[in-house]
Design an enzyme around this catalytic site. Structure first.
Site, PDB file in Angstrom:
ATOM      1  N   ARG A 164       0.868  -1.169   0.000  1.00 28.57           N
ATOM      2  CA  ARG A 164       0.000   0.000   0.000  1.00 28.57           C
ATOM      3  C   ARG A 164       0.914   1.230   0.000  1.00 28.57           C
ATOM      4  O   ARG A 164       2.054   1.167   0.462  1.00 28.57           O
ATOM      5  CB  ARG A 164      -0.896   0.025   1.237  1.00 28.57           C
ATOM      6  CG  ARG A 164      -1.787  -1.208   1.386  1.00 28.57           C
ATOM      7  CD  ARG A 164      -2.545  -1.146   2.707  1.00 28.57           C
ATOM      8  NE  ARG A 164      -3.452  -2.277   2.877  1.00 28.57           N
ATOM      9  CZ  ARG A 164      -3.162  -3.385   3.551  1.00 28.57           C
ATOM     10  NH1 ARG A 164      -1.960  -3.518   4.109  1.00 28.57           N
ATOM     11  NH2 ARG A 164      -4.042  -4.358   3.670  1.00 28.57           N
ATOM     12  N   LYS A 191      -1.407  -2.134   8.077  1.00 27.56           N
ATOM     13  CA  LYS A 191      -2.590  -1.577   8.725  1.00 27.56           C
ATOM     14  C   LYS A 191      -2.777  -2.217  10.093  1.00 27.56           C
ATOM     15  O   LYS A 191      -2.428  -3.360  10.316  1.00 27.56           O
ATOM     16  CB  LYS A 191      -3.828  -1.852   7.856  1.00 27.56           C
ATOM     17  CG  LYS A 191      -3.836  -1.073   6.557  1.00 27.56           C
ATOM     18  CD  LYS A 191      -5.009  -1.478   5.676  1.00 27.56           C
ATOM     19  CE  LYS A 191      -6.331  -1.008   6.244  1.00 27.56           C
ATOM     20  NZ  LYS A 191      -7.458  -1.265   5.301  1.00 27.56           N
ATOM     21  N   HIS A 264      -3.043   1.921  -6.175  1.00 29.95           N
ATOM     22  CA  HIS A 264      -3.644   0.640  -5.804  1.00 29.95           C
ATOM     23  C   HIS A 264      -3.695  -0.324  -6.983  1.00 29.95           C
ATOM     24  O   HIS A 264      -3.740  -1.548  -6.780  1.00 29.95           O
ATOM     25  CB  HIS A 264      -5.048   0.854  -5.235  1.00 29.95           C
ATOM     26  CG  HIS A 264      -5.472  -0.243  -4.302  1.00 29.95           C
ATOM     27  ND1 HIS A 264      -4.958  -0.392  -3.036  1.00 29.95           N
ATOM     28  CD2 HIS A 264      -6.346  -1.264  -4.463  1.00 29.95           C
ATOM     29  CE1 HIS A 264      -5.489  -1.449  -2.456  1.00 29.95           C
ATOM     30  NE2 HIS A 264      -6.346  -2.002  -3.300  1.00 29.95           N
ATOM     31  N   ARG A 267      -0.764  -2.594  -6.756  1.00 29.45           N
ATOM     32  CA  ARG A 267      -0.996  -3.653  -5.762  1.00 29.45           C
ATOM     33  C   ARG A 267      -1.876  -4.750  -6.372  1.00 29.45           C
ATOM     34  O   ARG A 267      -1.600  -5.941  -6.210  1.00 29.45           O
ATOM     35  CB  ARG A 267      -1.661  -3.039  -4.527  1.00 29.45           C
ATOM     36  CG  ARG A 267      -1.935  -4.002  -3.382  1.00 29.45           C
ATOM     37  CD  ARG A 267      -2.312  -3.166  -2.160  1.00 29.45           C
ATOM     38  NE  ARG A 267      -3.007  -3.925  -1.129  1.00 29.45           N
ATOM     39  CZ  ARG A 267      -2.419  -4.640  -0.180  1.00 29.45           C
ATOM     40  NH1 ARG A 267      -1.101  -4.718  -0.138  1.00 29.45           N
ATOM     41  NH2 ARG A 267      -3.132  -5.268   0.739  1.00 29.45           N
ATOM     42  N   HIS A 290      -3.811  -9.034   4.227  1.00 32.84           N
ATOM     43  CA  HIS A 290      -5.270  -9.023   4.329  1.00 32.84           C
ATOM     44  C   HIS A 290      -5.716  -9.791   5.569  1.00 32.84           C
ATOM     45  O   HIS A 290      -5.234 -10.899   5.823  1.00 32.84           O
ATOM     46  CB  HIS A 290      -5.907  -9.668   3.104  1.00 32.84           C
ATOM     47  CG  HIS A 290      -5.876  -8.798   1.891  1.00 32.84           C
ATOM     48  ND1 HIS A 290      -5.982  -9.305   0.604  1.00 32.84           N
ATOM     49  CD2 HIS A 290      -5.761  -7.454   1.749  1.00 32.84           C
ATOM     50  CE1 HIS A 290      -5.927  -8.310  -0.267  1.00 32.84           C
ATOM     51  NE2 HIS A 290      -5.790  -7.187   0.409  1.00 32.84           N
ATOM     52  N   TYR A 299      -8.767 -10.354  -6.226  1.00 35.44           N
ATOM     53  CA  TYR A 299      -7.721 -10.292  -7.242  1.00 35.44           C
ATOM     54  C   TYR A 299      -7.563 -11.598  -8.021  1.00 35.44           C
ATOM     55  O   TYR A 299      -6.736 -11.676  -8.923  1.00 35.44           O
ATOM     56  CB  TYR A 299      -6.381  -9.941  -6.589  1.00 35.44           C
ATOM     57  CG  TYR A 299      -6.401  -8.655  -5.800  1.00 35.44           C
ATOM     58  CD1 TYR A 299      -6.528  -7.426  -6.448  1.00 35.44           C
ATOM     59  CD2 TYR A 299      -6.299  -8.661  -4.410  1.00 35.44           C
ATOM     60  CE1 TYR A 299      -6.556  -6.248  -5.725  1.00 35.44           C
ATOM     61  CE2 TYR A 299      -6.331  -7.468  -3.684  1.00 35.44           C
ATOM     62  CZ  TYR A 299      -6.455  -6.277  -4.351  1.00 35.44           C
ATOM     63  OH  TYR A 299      -6.491  -5.111  -3.643  1.00 35.44           O
TER      64      TYR A 299
END
Length: 316
Positions: A164, A191, A264, A267, A290, A299
């Site tokens: 990210r 994150k 993004h 990514r 994730h 994806y």
């Protein structure tokens, strides 16, 4: 205990101590949000709700009912916001009320039970570029200048490691010098304060070393890895590139090549490429950071390829 009671070197004055004791839990909840992006998103959601309901003071949240939440949700729907945007705003408000429940400030969370818009399919929302476009993008910056070397290293880091943009901006010099079981790794601060280690791709490693050799801060382990080049080297060398700077960088080079994309998309490109080349989806989930594998499946375009259809598995 007596020693603790008679301690004289206090940091807070009596007035400051009382002031903190009087902080409403609503304000306390917001102050406890550690992630900058989360704070920004939750702040925008709460401002929107306060504007809609006319709330002026934090304590007024304590009389909010489910009817208020439903009315706000319907107003958000009338503004044609995406389903996920509405779900995120409701989640922000729910987080606040969960905290108030823990503090016994309210008896229940009024957001619970409010029907949320159905989740949309994300497939195709963030376009992944093709392999030839990725190669063109890596070659787009001028490799003879400091800025060009930096930009090539940034693009390679994004395309080979699926970071990210905030994660890229937080990288320190020492983070790309990690070694695990004899293999070079990159330490990524993701994150929610989660840290993950991903193997460093040789192509990206070479470009990063080339950039650092020219920039001259390769030994500054605690300094930012990718730095601003907007000022002269003496004044600007310590400043990390900003998320907005990374966004503009990707947009500029991609636009020159005829396909304007955001960060993004790189990514998404890395994740799609890895899955297309038979990477295990559980490992890709860990690689991307994730929390839920359902996000990773966004994806995975293999299911849409005709040659993989069960039709061609049938044999009589």
């Amino acid at each position: 205990m007596a020693d603790l009671i008679t301690t004289s070197n206090r940091t807070l004055t009596a007035k400051e101590f009382q002031g903190l004791a009087d902080v409403p839990p609503e304000v306390e909840w917001f102050a406890n949000l550690g992630n900058v992006e989360t704070r920004r998103a939750y702040e925008n959601a709460l401002k929107d709700f306060m504007n809609f309901t006319g709330i002026q003071n934090p304590e007024e949240f304590r009389v909010v009912s489910r009817a208020h939440i439903i009315a706000w949700r319907d107003d958000l729907l009338s503004r044609s916001l995406s389903s996920m945007s509405i779900r995120h705003r409701l989640a922000a408000l729910s987080s606040l009320f969960e905290y108030l429940c823990e503090k016994n400030t309210v008896t229940h969370n009024p957001v619970k039970g409010v029907k949320r818009p159905a989740v949309e399919s994300y497939e195709g929302k963030t376009p992944a570029i093709g392999d030839h476009q990725a190669r063109e993008l890596l070659d787009a910056p001028d490799g003879s200048s400091l800025k060009g070397k930096r930009d090539r290293a940034i693009l390679a880091t994004l395309l080979y490691h699926a970071l990210r943009r905030d994660e890229l901006c937080r990288l320190k010099v020492k983070d790309f010098k990690q070694e695990r079981r004899g293999v070079s790794h990159m330490k990524i601060s993701g994150k929610g304060g989660k840290t993950r280690y991903v193997p460093l791709h040789p192509a990206a490693s070479g470009l990063i070393h080339d950039y650092l050799d020219t920039a001259g801060h390769g030994l500054e382990d605690t300094g930012a890895l990718f730095r601003s080049t907007s000022n002269n080297r003496a004044k600007g060398s310590q400043k990390p590139i900003t998320p907005d700077g990374v966004y503009k960088l990707v947009q500029k080079y991609s636009e020159k090549l005829g396909f304007k994309i955001g960060v993004h998309s790189l990514r998404a490109t890395a994740a799609t490429n890895a899955l297309d080349h038979q990477a295990d989806i559980a490992k890709v989930q860990e690689w991307l950071g994730h929390a839920n594998i359902a996000t990773t499946r966004i994806y995975d375009h293999r299911k849409s390829r005709p040659e993989d259809s069960p039709t061609f598995k049938v044999s009589y």
